[in-house]
Design a protein around this motif. Sequence first.
Motif, short mmCIF file in Angstrom:
data_model
loop_
_atom_site.label_atom_id
_atom_site.label_comp_id
_atom_site.label_asym_id
_atom_site.label_seq_id
_atom_site.Cartn_x
_atom_site.Cartn_y
_atom_site.Cartn_z
N SER A 24 0.81 -1.23 0.19
CA SER A 24 -0.06 -0.21 -0.08
C SER A 24 0.80 1.41 0.04
N GLU A 25 1.79 1.19 0.86
CA GLU A 25 2.78 2.43 0.80
C GLU A 25 3.61 2.57 -0.27
N ASN A 26 3.80 1.35 -1.15
CA ASN A 26 4.74 1.48 -2.41
C ASN A 26 3.83 2.02 -3.39
N GLU A 27 2.53 1.73 -3.39
CA GLU A 27 1.43 2.24 -4.26
C GLU A 27 1.32 3.81 -4.00
N LYS A 28 1.31 4.33 -2.67
CA LYS A 28 1.14 5.82 -2.66
C LYS A 28 2.46 6.56 -3.23
N ILE A 29 3.70 5.93 -3.19
CA ILE A 29 4.78 6.56 -3.89
C ILE A 29 4.65 6.74 -5.15
N ARG A 30 4.12 5.52 -5.83
CA ARG A 30 4.03 5.28 -7.16
C ARG A 30 2.92 6.29 -7.52
N ALA A 31 1.92 6.66 -6.84
CA ALA A 31 0.94 7.33 -7.43
C ALA A 31 1.32 9.12 -7.42
N VAL A 32 2.68 9.54 -6.88
CA VAL A 32 3.05 10.65 -6.97
C VAL A 32 4.28 10.91 -8.12
N ILE A 33 4.68 9.79 -8.60
CA ILE A 33 5.72 9.59 -9.76
C ILE A 33 5.21 9.77 -11.15
N PRO A 34 5.74 10.48 -12.02
CA PRO A 34 5.23 10.68 -13.49
C PRO A 34 5.32 8.88 -13.79
N ALA A 35 4.39 8.70 -14.88
CA ALA A 35 4.24 7.48 -15.32
C ALA A 35 5.75 6.83 -15.95
N GLY A 36 6.02 5.72 -15.58
CA GLY A 36 7.18 5.27 -16.15
C GLY A 36 8.75 5.70 -15.29
N GLY A 37 8.42 6.79 -14.57
CA GLY A 37 9.75 7.37 -13.74
C GLY A 37 10.27 6.28 -12.67
N TYR A 38 11.76 6.85 -12.56
CA TYR A 38 12.64 5.90 -11.44
C TYR A 38 12.38 6.94 -10.31
N VAL A 39 12.44 6.60 -8.93
CA VAL A 39 12.72 7.10 -7.92
C VAL A 39 13.43 6.65 -6.84
N SER A 40 14.56 7.35 -6.65
CA SER A 40 15.42 6.90 -5.56
C SER A 40 14.33 6.64 -4.08
N GLN A 71 26.61 -1.44 -7.36
CA GLN A 71 25.22 -0.78 -7.02
C GLN A 71 24.82 -0.99 -5.52
N LYS A 72 24.80 0.31 -5.15
CA LYS A 72 24.60 0.03 -3.83
C LYS A 72 23.32 0.74 -3.14
N CYS A 73 22.52 1.36 -3.95
CA CYS A 73 21.53 2.28 -3.68
C CYS A 73 20.12 1.54 -4.27
N ALA A 74 18.98 1.84 -3.83
CA ALA A 74 17.85 1.33 -4.28
C ALA A 74 16.97 2.53 -5.10
N ALA A 75 16.45 2.26 -6.26
CA ALA A 75 15.35 2.95 -7.05
C ALA A 75 14.37 2.14 -7.50
N ALA A 76 13.16 2.91 -7.47
CA ALA A 76 11.87 1.99 -7.96
C ALA A 76 11.45 2.25 -9.08
N LYS A 77 11.14 1.55 -10.12
CA LYS A 77 10.59 1.70 -11.40
C LYS A 77 9.36 1.79 -11.27
N PHE A 78 8.64 2.85 -11.35
CA PHE A 78 7.11 2.91 -11.08
C PHE A 78 6.62 2.95 -12.44
N ASP A 79 6.84 1.96 -13.41
CA ASP A 79 5.86 1.76 -14.58
C ASP A 79 4.76 0.91 -14.24
N GLN A 80 4.47 -0.11 -14.74
CA GLN A 80 3.44 -1.07 -14.27
C GLN A 80 3.55 -1.66 -13.22
N LYS A 92 21.42 10.46 -10.78
CA LYS A 92 20.59 11.30 -10.33
C LYS A 92 19.36 10.87 -10.83
N LYS A 93 18.35 10.83 -9.73
CA LYS A 93 16.97 10.53 -9.77
C LYS A 93 15.99 11.36 -9.21
N SER A 94 14.71 11.02 -9.45
CA SER A 94 13.75 11.78 -8.56
C SER A 94 13.69 11.01 -7.54
#
Length: 169
Positions: A24-40, A71-80, A92-94
Amino acid sequence: MSWMDAQSYCREHFTDLAIPRNLSENEKIRAVIPAGGYVSMGLFRITWKWSGGPMYVFRSWMFAEPDGGVQKCAAAKFDQSGNWGDWPCDVKKSFVCHHDSVPFTKQVVKVKLVGNSALDLNDPAVLENLQEELKQKIREQGVDAEIRLSWKKQVDGKIFYKEKEEDQK
């Protein structure tokens, strides 16, 4: 921003980088990110833990991730999917910050390390180890509250710098 810059920004203005504890919290983050965007996000590798300290329980890694290497940091690919991947920390990422509503005390302390060492004091793994040692020292002084430490960057982007001879007098 890079992962470290984003973490510093979030810690200065909010609490920390986003730390989704469930789908649920992962989806809340996804909701504020532009489609297909990556977020740190606030997940990094020493033993893959959240930047706020605890190990993570909720997992949403992409297939074959984390795959290790440098690769030591994580980012989410908020596409599908909204799944996570491991990334180099300097890419650099959002990013999304979170804010804890629990009141806390903020105290700034200047740290001076003395001695000669080949360690890169601005390396994320070294910084994390130093934080853990400082937390332990604080606990040994009788502090039993939750302790969160963060580093303040200098204007050149570094956390530690070598003193010049005239600075030591």
